[in-house]
Design a protein around this motif. Structure first.
Motif, mmCIF file in Angstrom:
data_model
loop_
_atom_site.group_PDB
_atom_site.id
_atom_site.type_symbol
_atom_site.label_atom_id
_atom_site.label_comp_id
_atom_site.label_asym_id
_atom_site.label_seq_id
_atom_site.Cartn_x
_atom_site.Cartn_y
_atom_site.Cartn_z
ATOM 1 N N GLU A 1 1.650 6.527 -6.919
ATOM 2 C CA GLU A 1 0.700 7.490 -7.299
ATOM 3 C C GLU A 1 0.972 8.962 -7.203
ATOM 4 N N LEU A 2 1.600 9.252 -6.073
ATOM 5 C CA LEU A 2 2.081 10.759 -5.732
ATOM 6 C C LEU A 2 3.023 11.207 -6.910
ATOM 7 N N LYS A 3 3.969 9.987 -7.175
ATOM 8 C CA LYS A 3 5.042 10.312 -8.289
ATOM 9 C C LYS A 3 4.343 10.926 -9.634
ATOM 10 N N ALA A 4 3.449 9.788 -9.950
ATOM 11 C CA ALA A 4 2.405 9.995 -11.228
ATOM 12 C C ALA A 4 1.935 11.386 -11.242
ATOM 13 N N ALA A 5 1.558 11.824 -10.221
ATOM 14 C CA ALA A 5 0.827 13.225 -10.210
ATOM 15 C C ALA A 5 1.723 14.255 -10.135
ATOM 16 N N GLY A 6 2.978 13.993 -10.208
ATOM 17 C CA GLY A 6 4.030 15.050 -10.240
ATOM 18 C C GLY A 6 4.763 15.411 -8.964
ATOM 19 N N ARG A 7 4.285 14.774 -7.854
ATOM 20 C CA ARG A 7 5.176 15.029 -6.567
ATOM 21 C C ARG A 7 6.617 14.508 -6.588
ATOM 22 N N ASP A 8 7.533 15.137 -5.849
ATOM 23 C CA ASP A 8 8.667 14.689 -5.847
ATOM 24 C C ASP A 8 8.852 13.714 -4.537
ATOM 25 N N VAL A 9 8.644 12.248 -4.753
ATOM 26 C CA VAL A 9 8.563 11.331 -3.532
ATOM 27 C C VAL A 9 9.669 10.501 -3.655
ATOM 28 N N ILE A 10 10.674 10.162 -2.386
ATOM 29 C CA ILE A 10 11.358 9.310 -2.532
ATOM 30 C C ILE A 10 10.972 8.207 -1.624
ATOM 31 N N GLY A 11 10.830 6.780 -2.537
ATOM 32 C CA GLY A 11 10.180 5.827 -1.675
ATOM 33 C C GLY A 11 11.191 4.760 -1.131
ATOM 34 N N LEU A 12 11.017 4.637 0.452
ATOM 35 C CA LEU A 12 11.674 3.915 1.058
ATOM 36 C C LEU A 12 10.902 2.994 1.806
ATOM 37 N N GLY A 13 9.757 2.178 0.923
ATOM 38 C CA GLY A 13 8.956 1.212 1.376
ATOM 39 C C GLY A 13 9.293 0.015 0.884
ATOM 40 N N ALA A 14 9.777 -0.100 -0.403
ATOM 41 C CA ALA A 14 9.874 -1.391 -0.970
ATOM 42 C C ALA A 14 10.872 -2.311 -0.575
ATOM 43 N N GLY A 15 10.561 -3.503 -0.440
ATOM 44 C CA GLY A 15 11.852 -4.634 -0.031
ATOM 45 C C GLY A 15 12.424 -5.352 -0.969
ATOM 46 N N GLU A 16 12.987 -4.621 -2.159
ATOM 47 C CA GLU A 16 13.781 -5.418 -3.033
ATOM 48 C C GLU A 16 14.916 -4.708 -3.305
ATOM 49 N N PRO A 17 15.938 -5.161 -3.628
ATOM 50 C CA PRO A 17 17.251 -4.512 -4.047
ATOM 51 C C PRO A 17 17.273 -3.857 -5.407
ATOM 52 N N ASP A 18 17.880 -2.635 -5.350
ATOM 53 C CA ASP A 18 17.698 -1.868 -6.703
ATOM 54 C C ASP A 18 18.942 -2.143 -7.539
ATOM 55 N N ALA A 50 0.762 -1.046 0.019
ATOM 56 C CA ALA A 50 -0.007 0.122 -0.020
ATOM 57 C C ALA A 50 1.023 1.266 0.142
ATOM 58 N N VAL A 51 1.955 1.162 0.866
ATOM 59 C CA VAL A 51 2.702 2.500 0.895
ATOM 60 C C VAL A 51 3.323 2.503 -0.183
ATOM 61 N N THR A 52 4.027 1.580 -0.991
ATOM 62 C CA THR A 52 4.847 1.717 -2.304
ATOM 63 C C THR A 52 3.683 2.065 -3.386
ATOM 64 N N THR A 53 2.474 1.825 -3.116
ATOM 65 C CA THR A 53 1.458 2.163 -4.391
ATOM 66 C C THR A 53 1.213 3.640 -4.208
ATOM 67 N N LYS A 54 1.028 3.875 -2.945
ATOM 68 C CA LYS A 54 0.641 5.602 -2.529
ATOM 69 C C LYS A 54 1.776 6.283 -3.290
ATOM 70 N N ALA A 55 3.214 5.920 -3.072
ATOM 71 C CA ALA A 55 4.305 6.725 -3.323
ATOM 72 C C ALA A 55 4.355 6.856 -4.970
ATOM 73 N N VAL A 101 8.651 11.717 1.487
ATOM 74 C CA VAL A 101 9.589 10.478 1.991
ATOM 75 C C VAL A 101 8.364 9.334 2.349
ATOM 76 N N ALA A 102 8.432 8.409 1.481
ATOM 77 C CA ALA A 102 7.574 7.145 1.750
ATOM 78 C C ALA A 102 8.165 5.965 2.649
ATOM 79 N N VAL A 103 7.864 5.913 3.983
ATOM 80 C CA VAL A 103 8.289 4.781 4.870
ATOM 81 C C VAL A 103 7.023 3.965 5.322
ATOM 82 N N VAL A 104 7.330 2.797 5.891
ATOM 83 C CA VAL A 104 5.999 1.923 6.539
ATOM 84 C C VAL A 104 6.118 2.192 7.932
ATOM 85 N N PHE A 105 4.805 2.391 8.299
ATOM 86 C CA PHE A 105 4.820 2.701 10.011
ATOM 87 C C PHE A 105 4.791 1.280 10.837
#
Length: 400
Positions: free
Chosen positions: A25-42, A18-23, A360-364
């Motif tokens: 969506e905000l990026k797609a809407a033009g927001r500058d978002v850094i996602g730190l929610g996904a659990g996968e190597p870059d 949910a957090v990754t999806t929200k981040a 900044v997107a993190v998971v609570f």
């Protein structure tokens, strides 16, 4: 007539997704978002693994396979367990699924009856309790604290076990904390389990190869061989080989349990992707020399994030032994107010305000069963992490 089942009403959607999806969506809407929610190597999947997949496609290996894995992959998994863990399994004791999540789910569906209890240490990976609920069981949460490095003690495990306990789910290094159990710490837990022969062990070793500094990974059946006949040792290629999207998880355990898991899979998804299976053969049998350099990058990022977060007044962040997460406490920030007038009442309001105010997107922490904390995945670029830490610092310093 009510369409949805009562069982489904017991569970909630994955908060990390949910957090990754929200981040996104905000990026797609033009927001500058850094996602730190996904659990996968870059990192990209290593080239030799991609080449093996292309070769499999060219060779026409695109048909149905055996329900729970091709013989070649099962042999590679047996060799991996012998090589890395000193555990001897036959191919008939191995199950391959569409990701580690399906392995765990199959095992729970195959074994749980109404009223059966499953002991889960908190903080936990978000899906454990909900998978137990879907399978008809009852999650029993045993809470580990910041004071014990987010590791469950023997006394806590002992207190959580009842005559109804069917499974103990164990994860080291841990998602969400990165905490890893030493051999001595593991032995204390396996000693407890030896006193309760009705309890089975489901060990999620997905982060086995992401172990840092002088921490040495070990798995329960390796530490206590007498647990071998009631342990399901779960692993996969997602994290160490940067293959999250390929969806291959696997497990080894008693043959009767594996057979039961195969039955569940035969009536749900059938075989995992044939091409991904051949790629996984190469991952396990091929060169392992990129794991070390990747881990060096993770250690550098971990150290940078831990240092930055610990410099913030009100945040306490232990140094994890493995995986690619940190799980800082925000106990010192509860009760403060943002410049927009939002009161930080818990870690969910903190994470929501952090995303909305500074992008900044993190998971609570409540999603993982222990508050007040939040999870940061540092499996992203150094530049993104530096900027994210600067934004978190600015946000926290702006609280009053």
């Amino acid at each position: 007539m009510e369409l949805l089942s009562a069982t489904l009403q017991r569970v909630k959607p994955s908060p990390t997704i949910a957090v990754t999806t929200k981040a996104q969506e905000l990026k797609a809407a033009g927001r500058d978002v850094i996602g730190l929610g996904a659990g996968e190597p870059d990192f990209d999947t290593p080239q030799n693994i991609k080449d093996a997949a292309v070769a499999a496609i060219a060779a026409g290996k695109t048909k149905y396979t055996a329900v729970d894995g091709i013989a070649e992959l099962k042999q590679a998994i047996c060799a991996k367990f012998e090589r890395d863990n000193g555990l001897s399994y036959k191919p008939a004791q191995v199950s391959v699924s569409g990701g580690g999540k399906q392995v765990l789910y199959n095992a729970l569906m195959a074994t749980l009856n109404p009223g059966d209890e499953v002991v889960i240490p908190a903080p936990y990976w978000v899906s454990y309790p909900d998978m137990v609920l879907l399978a008809g069981g009852e999650p029993v949460i045993a809470e580990a604290s910041l004071q014990t490095g987010f590791k469950l003690t023997a006394d806590q495990l002992e207190a959580a076990i009842t005559p109804k306990t069917k499974w103990f789910i164990f994860n080291s290094p841990s998602n969400p904390t990165g905490a890893g159990y030493s051999r001595d710490e593991m032995k204390e837990l396996t000693d407890v389990l030896m006193r309760h022969p009705h309890v089975w062990v489901m060990t999620d070793d997905m982060y086995e190869h992401l172990a840092y500094d002088d921490f040495e990974f070990c798995t329960p059946a390796q530490v206590e061989p007498r647990l071998y006949d009631r342990t399901l040792t779960v692993n996969g290629v997602s994290k160490a080989y940067a293959m999250t999207g390929w969806r291959i998880g696997y497990a080894a355990g008693p043959e009767d349990l594996i057979k039961a898991m195969r039955k569940v899979q035969s009536q749900s998804t059938s075989n995992p992707c044939s091409i991904s299976q051949w790629a996984a053969v190469e991952a396990l049998n091929g060169p392992q020399d990129y794991i070390g350099p990747n881990n060096e990058m993770f250690v550098r990022r971990r150290n940078m994030v831990v240092k930055a977060l610990n410099a913030i007044d009100g945040i306490s962040c232990p140094v994890p032994e493995g995986a690619f997460y940190v799980y800082p406490s925000i106990a010192g920030l509860i009760g403060k107010t943002t410049p927009n007038g939002v009161k930080i009442t818990d870690d969910e309001t903190f994470a929501t305000a952090l995303l909305e105010d500074v992008g900044v997107a993190v998971v609570f922490g409540a999603a993982f069963g222990l508050s007040p904390n939040f999870r940061v995945s540092y499996a992203t670029s150094d530049e993104a992490l530096e900027e994210a830490c600067a934004r978190i610092t600015s946000f926290c310093n702006g609280l009053s």
